[in-house]
Design an enzyme around this catalytic site. Structure first.
Site, PDB file in Angstrom:
ATOM      1  N   ALA A   1     -11.959  78.043   1.436  1.00 41.83           N
ATOM      2  CA  ALA A   1     -10.635  78.248   0.852  1.00 41.83           C
ATOM      3  C   ALA A   1      -9.563  78.430   1.921  1.00 41.83           C
ATOM      4  CB  ALA A   1     -10.663  79.467  -0.076  1.00 41.83           C
ATOM      5  N   ALA A   2      -9.779  77.834   3.088  1.00 44.72           N
ATOM      6  CA  ALA A   2      -8.848  78.065   4.198  1.00 44.72           C
ATOM      7  C   ALA A   2      -7.744  77.019   4.274  1.00 44.72           C
ATOM      8  CB  ALA A   2      -9.618  78.104   5.514  1.00 44.72           C
TER       9      ALA A   2
ATOM     10  N   ARG B   1      -0.851  68.647  -0.061  1.00 49.04           N
ATOM     11  CA  ARG B   1      -0.326  67.840  -1.162  1.00 49.04           C
ATOM     12  C   ARG B   1       0.275  68.679  -2.288  1.00 49.04           C
ATOM     13  NH1 ARG B   1      -5.854  64.457  -1.204  1.00 49.04           N
ATOM     14  NH2 ARG B   1      -6.487  66.345  -0.091  1.00 49.04           N
TER      15      ARG B   1
ATOM     16  N   LYS C   1      -3.291  76.940  -1.453  1.00 54.57           N
ATOM     17  CA  LYS C   1      -3.658  76.172  -2.649  1.00 54.57           C
ATOM     18  C   LYS C   1      -4.508  76.977  -3.630  1.00 54.57           C
ATOM     19  CE  LYS C   1      -6.512  72.592  -2.326  1.00 54.57           C
ATOM     20  NZ  LYS C   1      -6.918  71.187  -2.074  1.00 54.57           N
TER      21      LYS C   1
ATOM     22  N   GLN D   1     -10.849  81.645   9.207  1.00 52.31           N
ATOM     23  CA  GLN D   1     -10.867  80.435  10.035  1.00 52.31           C
ATOM     24  C   GLN D   1      -9.432  80.279  10.558  1.00 52.31           C
ATOM     25  OE1 GLN D   1     -11.176  76.816   7.798  1.00 52.31           O
ATOM     26  NE2 GLN D   1     -11.880  75.584   9.534  1.00 52.31           N
TER      27      GLN D   1
ATOM     28  N   GLY E   1     -11.145  71.650   9.719  1.00 52.98           N
ATOM     29  CA  GLY E   1     -11.955  70.831   8.821  1.00 52.98           C
ATOM     30  C   GLY E   1     -13.030  71.636   8.103  1.00 52.98           C
TER      31      GLY E   1
ATOM     32  N   SER F   1      22.861 105.702 -35.677  1.00 48.11           N
ATOM     33  CA  SER F   1      23.144 104.475 -34.918  1.00 48.11           C
ATOM     34  C   SER F   1      24.055 104.737 -33.728  1.00 48.11           C
ATOM     35  CB  SER F   1      23.833 103.458 -35.829  1.00 48.11           C
ATOM     36  OG  SER F   1      22.935 103.082 -36.843  1.00 48.11           O
TER      37      SER F   1
HETATM   38  C1  UD1 Z   1     -13.575  67.162   0.356  1.00 46.01           C
HETATM   39  C2  UD1 Z   1     -14.754  66.358   0.924  1.00 46.01           C
HETATM   40  C3  UD1 Z   1     -14.926  65.088   0.105  1.00 46.01           C
HETATM   41  C4  UD1 Z   1     -15.140  65.442  -1.352  1.00 46.01           C
HETATM   42  C5  UD1 Z   1     -14.020  66.334  -1.877  1.00 46.01           C
HETATM   43  C6  UD1 Z   1     -14.408  66.864  -3.243  1.00 46.01           C
HETATM   44  C7  UD1 Z   1     -14.718  66.846   3.310  1.00 46.01           C
HETATM   45  C8  UD1 Z   1     -14.422  66.339   4.671  1.00 46.01           C
HETATM   46  N1  UD1 Z   1     -14.462  66.028   2.295  1.00 46.01           N
HETATM   47  O1  UD1 Z   1     -12.411  66.368   0.521  1.00 46.01           O
HETATM   48  O2  UD1 Z   1     -16.032  64.371   0.597  1.00 46.01           O
HETATM   49  O3  UD1 Z   1     -15.211  64.261  -2.109  1.00 46.01           O
HETATM   50  O4  UD1 Z   1     -13.830  67.472  -1.019  1.00 46.01           O
HETATM   51  O5  UD1 Z   1     -13.378  67.572  -3.837  1.00 46.01           O
HETATM   52  O6  UD1 Z   1     -15.196  67.944   3.183  1.00 46.01           O
HETATM   53  N2  UD1 Z   1     -10.989  73.862   3.826  1.00 46.01           N
HETATM   54  C9  UD1 Z   1     -11.243  74.898   4.696  1.00 46.01           C
HETATM   55  N3  UD1 Z   1     -11.019  74.735   6.029  1.00 46.01           N
HETATM   56  C10 UD1 Z   1     -10.559  73.583   6.541  1.00 46.01           C
HETATM   57  C11 UD1 Z   1     -10.313  72.503   5.667  1.00 46.01           C
HETATM   58  C12 UD1 Z   1     -10.544  72.667   4.308  1.00 46.01           C
HETATM   59  O7  UD1 Z   1     -11.657  75.985   4.268  1.00 46.01           O
HETATM   60  O8  UD1 Z   1     -10.389  73.514   7.765  1.00 46.01           O
HETATM   61  C13 UD1 Z   1     -11.227  74.042   2.391  1.00 46.01           C
HETATM   62  C14 UD1 Z   1     -10.006  73.756   1.546  1.00 46.01           C
HETATM   63  O9  UD1 Z   1      -9.271  74.947   1.325  1.00 46.01           O
HETATM   64  C15 UD1 Z   1     -10.595  73.210   0.251  1.00 46.01           C
HETATM   65  C16 UD1 Z   1     -11.933  72.657   0.671  1.00 46.01           C
HETATM   66  O10 UD1 Z   1     -12.203  73.143   1.969  1.00 46.01           O
HETATM   67  O11 UD1 Z   1     -10.790  74.220  -0.705  1.00 46.01           O
HETATM   68  C17 UD1 Z   1     -11.926  71.129   0.680  1.00 46.01           C
HETATM   69  O12 UD1 Z   1     -10.897  70.695   1.535  1.00 46.01           O
HETATM   70  P1  UD1 Z   1      -9.939  69.498   1.105  1.00 46.01           P
HETATM   71  O13 UD1 Z   1      -8.993  69.283   2.211  1.00 46.01           O
HETATM   72  O14 UD1 Z   1      -9.409  69.709  -0.245  1.00 46.01           O
HETATM   73  O15 UD1 Z   1     -11.000  68.297   1.127  1.00 46.01           O
HETATM   74  P2  UD1 Z   1     -10.908  66.934   0.331  1.00 46.01           P
HETATM   75  O16 UD1 Z   1     -10.003  66.028   1.078  1.00 46.01           O
HETATM   76  O17 UD1 Z   1     -10.632  67.180  -1.078  1.00 46.01           O
HETATM   77 CA    CA Z   2     -10.090  68.932  -2.310  1.00 46.04          CA
END
Ligand code: UD1
Ligand code: CA
Length: 457
Positions: free
Chosen positions: A12-13, A18, A25, A76, A81, A409
């Site tokens: 959830a970091a 978007r 988020k 984090q 990523g 009143s």
């Molecule tokens: C991710 C998956 C994708 C999958 C999709 C499903 C990866 C690289 N891709 O893509 O294959 O189809 O979810 O919904 O994982 N987050 C962190 N730290 C970070 C980056 C992200 O905690 O450094 C968390 C975000 O808060 C989020 C989750 O990881 O809750 C997924 O990240 P997001 O950027 O939404 O990945 P997607 O592009 O949706």
């Molecule tokens: Ca996502």
């Protein structure tokens, strides 16, 4: 049943670029509850206290939203990523001493315990497993690559997809993983950010695990919308609508009568008894409850409030942390703020505001009134336009009105002040001194009538 050999990790970091918002988020809400709360609610029955959460962007805001979970957050600092997020949490995870870990993206609020449990059952025995879905539009999801024997070889992120090499697979990664920690730990060091996003992907673990000869399972979960991830305001609205219908259908099946259900929103923490009645448009959120025989009219918003048996909340009322007793009548157009309490058969009418105020049994305030920091005794009547002047600019003071009292009143009750039982206050009074029980108080300019001058009659 709790899974004693597995912990859970919520990612959830991320910023949620978007969403175009300064709010993390996972704190965006569906039916007034943050996304993350739904994920916790789905995981808690299965993992108990062994649910860790990686936070980063807006970490303080997220921690503040869940004060009871302080010890379960891992920060984090740089969001490099999803793979990096897992690396960051690995130490804390291993300390929990569980052999396996379920990892879920924090942006999947429609996830349900049952679905997670089914996925865990299907994953049993694998070193690495993940849930796959086949949505109509695979869009930005990571694509699942399988070999001729239907075995998963890798997940390729949408951005990195090369149709000549990977084809155009419809099966995608749902963002729910089951990992044997011992098996994936050595692989984590081998993640690189050599991809279009420049991020360390958790999804690269799949290919690495396969190359290392580990058992990898892509668990097909159909076109399950419950696994939908939320990345944009549009997806948030779609998920909220899906959830709204799911919750409403549940209540309808349990005997709640709902008029215009397409316009009724009921939050996940709301409790409704069979035989209560709601009329849309209306919204009920937080810990609100509505008992059997009670009715909530249209255009009402109720938050953290209770409506007891056979009470009637008419149209256009706002209730927040208010308690409405049995057989009470409220509104139309009433505003009950935190600490408003109506005991049995009390009545509050149009344009009445209450805050930290109690109407005892059968008491009435039917028109145009403000009751703040006040108590109104049994069967007392508060006339139209009565104001408790509870605030002197610095401090708040209480007003007590005894049982059976009658407030005429347009009375101003300048607190602190007490009106005794069965006392009568004349209309238009400004009451600054206590009124003894049973007495009549009039505190207004005396009327004088006189002949008009310079006016031909
Ligand atoms: C991710 C998956 C994708 C999958 C999709 C499903 C990866 C690289 N891709 O893509 O294959 O189809 O979810 O919904 O994982 N987050 C962190 N730290 C970070 C980056 C992200 O905690 O450094 C968390 C975000 O808060 C989020 C989750 O990881 O809750 C997924 O990240 P997001 O950027 O939404 O990945 P997607 O592009 O949706
Ligand atoms: Ca996502």
């Amino acid at each position: 049943m709790p899974h004693h050999d597995a912990a859970a990790l919520v990612l959830a970091a991320g910023k949620g670029t978007r969403m175009h918002s300064d709010k993390p988020k996972v704190l965006h809400t569906l039916l007034n509850e943050p996304m993350l709360g739904y994920v916790f609610a789905a995981l808690e029955p299965l993992f108990g206290p062994a649910v860790l959460t990686v936070v980063g962007f807006g970490a303080d805001q997220v921690r503040r939203a869940y004060p009871g979970r302080e010890a379960t957050f891992v920060t984090q600092t740089e969001q490099l990523g999803t793979g990096h997020a897992l690396q960051t949490a690995l130490g804390a995870l291993r300390k929990l001493g569980r052999a396996h870990c379920l990892v879920v993206n924090g942006d999947t609020p429609l996830l349900e315990s049952d679905a997670v449990e089914r996925f865990l059952a299907e994953s049993a025995g694998a070193d690495v497993a993940f849930a796959t879905i086949t949505p109509e539009h695979p869009g930005a999801f990571g694509r699942v690559i399988r070999d001729a024997d239907d075995r998963v070889t890798a997940i390729v992120e949408a951005k990195d997809l090369d149709p000549t090499k990977h084809g155009d697979p419809r099966e995608v990664n749902a963002g729910v993983y089951f990992l044997r920690l011992e098996a994936v730990t050595p692989l984590l060091d081998r993640l690189t950010n050599a991809n279009k996003s420049g991020e360390y992907y958790i999804t690269d673990l799949i290919g690495l695990a396969r190359e290392a000869g580990l058992s990898v399972e892509g668990v097909r979960c159909g076109d399950d919308v419950n696994l939908m991830g939320i990345n944009s305001p549009l997806e948030l609205a779609e998920a909220e609508e899906h959830l709204r219908r799911r919750i409403l259908r549940g209540w309808q099946a349990r005997g709640v009568l709902i008029h215009r259900p397409e316009l009724v929103s009921v939050g996940p923490g709301v409790k409704l008894e069979p035989g209560c009645e709601l009329r849309g448009p209306c919204e009920l959120y937080g810990t609100t409850s509505v008992a059997r025989g009670a009715k909530v009219g249209s255009h009402c918003v109720l938050t953290d409030s209770s409506v007891a048996e056979n009470a009637l909340v008419r149209e256009f009322c706002h209730l927040e942390q208010a308690q409405v007793g049995p057989e009470c009548q409220v509104g139309p157009y009433a505003r009950l703020r935190p600490g408003a309490v109506l005991e049995q058969a009390a009545r509050v009418g149009n344009f009445v505001e209450m805050k930290k105020a109690t109407l005892r049994k059968g008491a009435k305030a039917n028109h145009l009134t403000y009751l703040g920091d006040a108590e109104v005794g049994e069967k007392a009547n508060v006339g139209a336009g009565t104001i408790t002047c509870n605030y002197d600019g610095k401090n708040k003071f209480r007003t007590e009105i005894g049982a059976g009292a009658f407030i005429g009143s347009n009375t101003a009750l300048v607190a602190p002040v007490t009106v005794g039982e069965n006392a009568l206050v004349g209309a238009g009074s400004v009451i600054t001194k206590d009124v003894p029980a049973g007495e009549l108080a009039i505190a207004r300019g005396r009327q004088t009538n006189m002949k008009r001058r310079n006016k031909a009659s």
